[in-house]
Design a protein around this motif. Structure first.
Motif, PDB file in Angstrom:
ATOM      1  N   CYS A   1      47.430  16.887  69.730  1.00  0.00           N
ATOM      2  CA  CYS A   1      47.872  18.073  68.987  1.00  0.00           C
ATOM      3  C   CYS A   1      48.982  18.820  69.717  1.00  0.00           C
TER       4      CYS A   1
ATOM      5  N   VAL B   1      52.581  18.518  63.003  1.00  0.00           N
ATOM      6  CA  VAL B   1      51.445  19.409  63.240  1.00  0.00           C
ATOM      7  C   VAL B   1      51.553  20.636  62.335  1.00  0.00           C
TER       8      VAL B   1
ATOM      9  N   CYS C   1      37.505  18.261  68.229  1.00  0.00           N
ATOM     10  CA  CYS C   1      38.547  17.369  67.728  1.00  0.00           C
ATOM     11  C   CYS C   1      37.853  16.313  66.888  1.00  0.00           C
TER      12      CYS C   1
ATOM     13  N   THR D   1      42.139  19.487  65.332  1.00  0.00           N
ATOM     14  CA  THR D   1      41.722  20.110  66.583  1.00  0.00           C
ATOM     15  C   THR D   1      41.494  21.582  66.271  1.00  0.00           C
TER      16      THR D   1
ATOM     17  N   THR E   1      46.971  17.305  62.915  1.00  0.00           N
ATOM     18  CA  THR E   1      47.948  16.436  63.558  1.00  0.00           C
ATOM     19  C   THR E   1      48.015  15.106  62.832  1.00  0.00           C
TER      20      THR E   1
END
Length: 409
Positions: free
Chosen positions: A119, A127, A230, A240, A258
């Motif tokens: 991430c 992201v 995560c 995350t 992500t």
């Protein structure tokens, strides 16, 4: 069950508290970068029981410090910029920006390094960051995230959506390398075997759903100490998510989505989530005041909760329903709570280490070692039951090898 004294020790996070002292040894998400729009120089931040203000200097430097506030200010209160007054002489905390989130360090001494997790090392294009307010203590918010079994019940979908409409939604994809929707897997195999392994960053949690035909569904999730998880969102994305204490009775989930494949469609992801949240406090539109839009007709045919298709609402209802701070003196943990048990032990060890000044015993406090941490592996896979470990690893490596940014491990 645990004693009330221990429950207070592991949940309270204000200044001077033991769990709060642990949190202050780590970078904490303070705000989304979207919240400080161009031209703004001050933003209110309520974090770890403190009323703070995020400051942006003329040169763009970011800092966090205490602000003038009434003791009974509501955690969702969002004062106007003109009413934000820093307190002269108050500690000034460092702030850094990471892929859409401002992180602040409220502890003493030099802040720890950031791990080189996916991430953080993915480019901004891959992201997307968002957050949402939950009216409950941070620990119960975290504990639902490290409970692999709850997805088969709390997030039980009685109908399987077309995965073509799954973008940006969790549990709306097909299971790895199959035409079976993941919702069907969770529904038909509801009682996973759970394996928990302590890692340099926290815990690795593997849930195994043994299927017909000698196959096993393998879901790998992680607890990142002290308050993050995560987890896989789809074959393309991972989540995350930090469970950030506002105070003892409120928290934000703050998430980085992500992508290992295409750039994230941030406009669509934001639009989807703003349909469920109000600004500027990011409070959910479905909440206890309106019974989370509970619909008994939907509950009969579509979802276990009858509260719509957004699983964040299901989790919100579950954790807020426990009360502002869950009464753990009356709980009875079982085999399925293995990750929760291990996490509480990890937290208690950290509290003891901080109390003794042994900060190097905390997860991710070894500066050179922390910066070299990568991953963590978070995915879903279906494999022959006698080869599930190798298959899970291979699936992750294949995804990483095809990634347009450096996701190698």
């Amino acid at each position: 069950m645990i004693s009330q004294k221990l429950n207070d020790q592991i949940t309270r996070i204000g200044p001077g508290s033991e769990a709060g002292a642990v949190h202050r040894r780590y970078w904490q998400p303070a705000a989304l970068t979207d919240e400080m729009t161009p031209g703004m120089s001050k933003l209110p931040v309520n974090l770890l029981g403190e009323r703070l203000v995020l400051l942006r200097g003329a040169d763009g430097t970011l800092t966090l410090t205490a602000r003038v506030a009434s003791p009974d200010e509501a955690p969702t209160h969002h004062p106007a910029e003109a009413d934000l007054h820093p307190i002269a002489g108050a500690p000034v905390y460092p702030v850094v920006e990471k892929n859409g989130i401002y992180f602040a360090y409220l502890g003493e001494g030099a802040p720890p390094a950031f791990p080189n997790f996916d991430c953080f090392r993915a480019p901004d294009s891959h992201v997307f960051a968002f957050k949402g307010l939950w009216e409950c203590n941070w620990l119960q918010a975290l504990e639902i995230g490290i409970d692999p079994g709850h997805a088969s019940f709390l997030h039980r979908f009685l109908q399987d959506e077309d995965p073509a409409d799954s973008y940006g939604k969790q549990f709306r994809d097909k299971a790895a390398d199959t035409n079976m929707p993941i919702t069907q897997v969770l529904r038909e195999y509801p009682r996973p075997d759970i394996e928990v392994e302590e890692t340099d960053f926290g815990l690795k949690i593997t849930s195994l759903r043994h299927m017909d035909g000698g196959l096993t569904h393998v879901r790998v999730t992680n607890q990142i100490f002290p308050s993050a998880i995560c987890i896989p969102m789809s074959r393309e994305m991972i989540i995350t998510q930090w469970h950030v204490p506002v105070d003892d009775e409120n928290c934000y989930w703050v998430t980085m989505f992500t992508s290992f494949d295409k750039p994230v469609n941030k406009a669509l992801m934001r639009e989807q989530r703003l349909q469920e949240h109000s600004l500027p406090d990011y409070a959910p539109l479905k909440n206890k005041s309106n019974d989370y839009h509970y619909n008994p007709e939907e509950q009969k045919t579509e979802t276990y909760t009858g509260m719509g298709l957004d699983i964040n609402v299901h989790d919100q209802w579950a954790v807020e329903g426990m009360g502002a701070i869950q009464d753990r003196t009356r709980e009875h943990l079982g085999r399925g709570d293995a990750a929760i048990v291990r996490y509480r032990l990890l937290l208690r060890k950290a509290i003891k280490a901080v109390g003794a000044g042994q900060f190097d015993r905390l997860p991710m406090q070894d500066q050179p070692g922390t910066a070299s941490l990568i991953g963590p592996l978070s995915n879903d896979a279906i494999a022959d039951s006698d080869d599930w470990q190798a298959a899970s690893w291979k699936y992750d490596m294949t995804r990483r090898a095809a990634c347009p940014w450096d996701a190698s491990v």
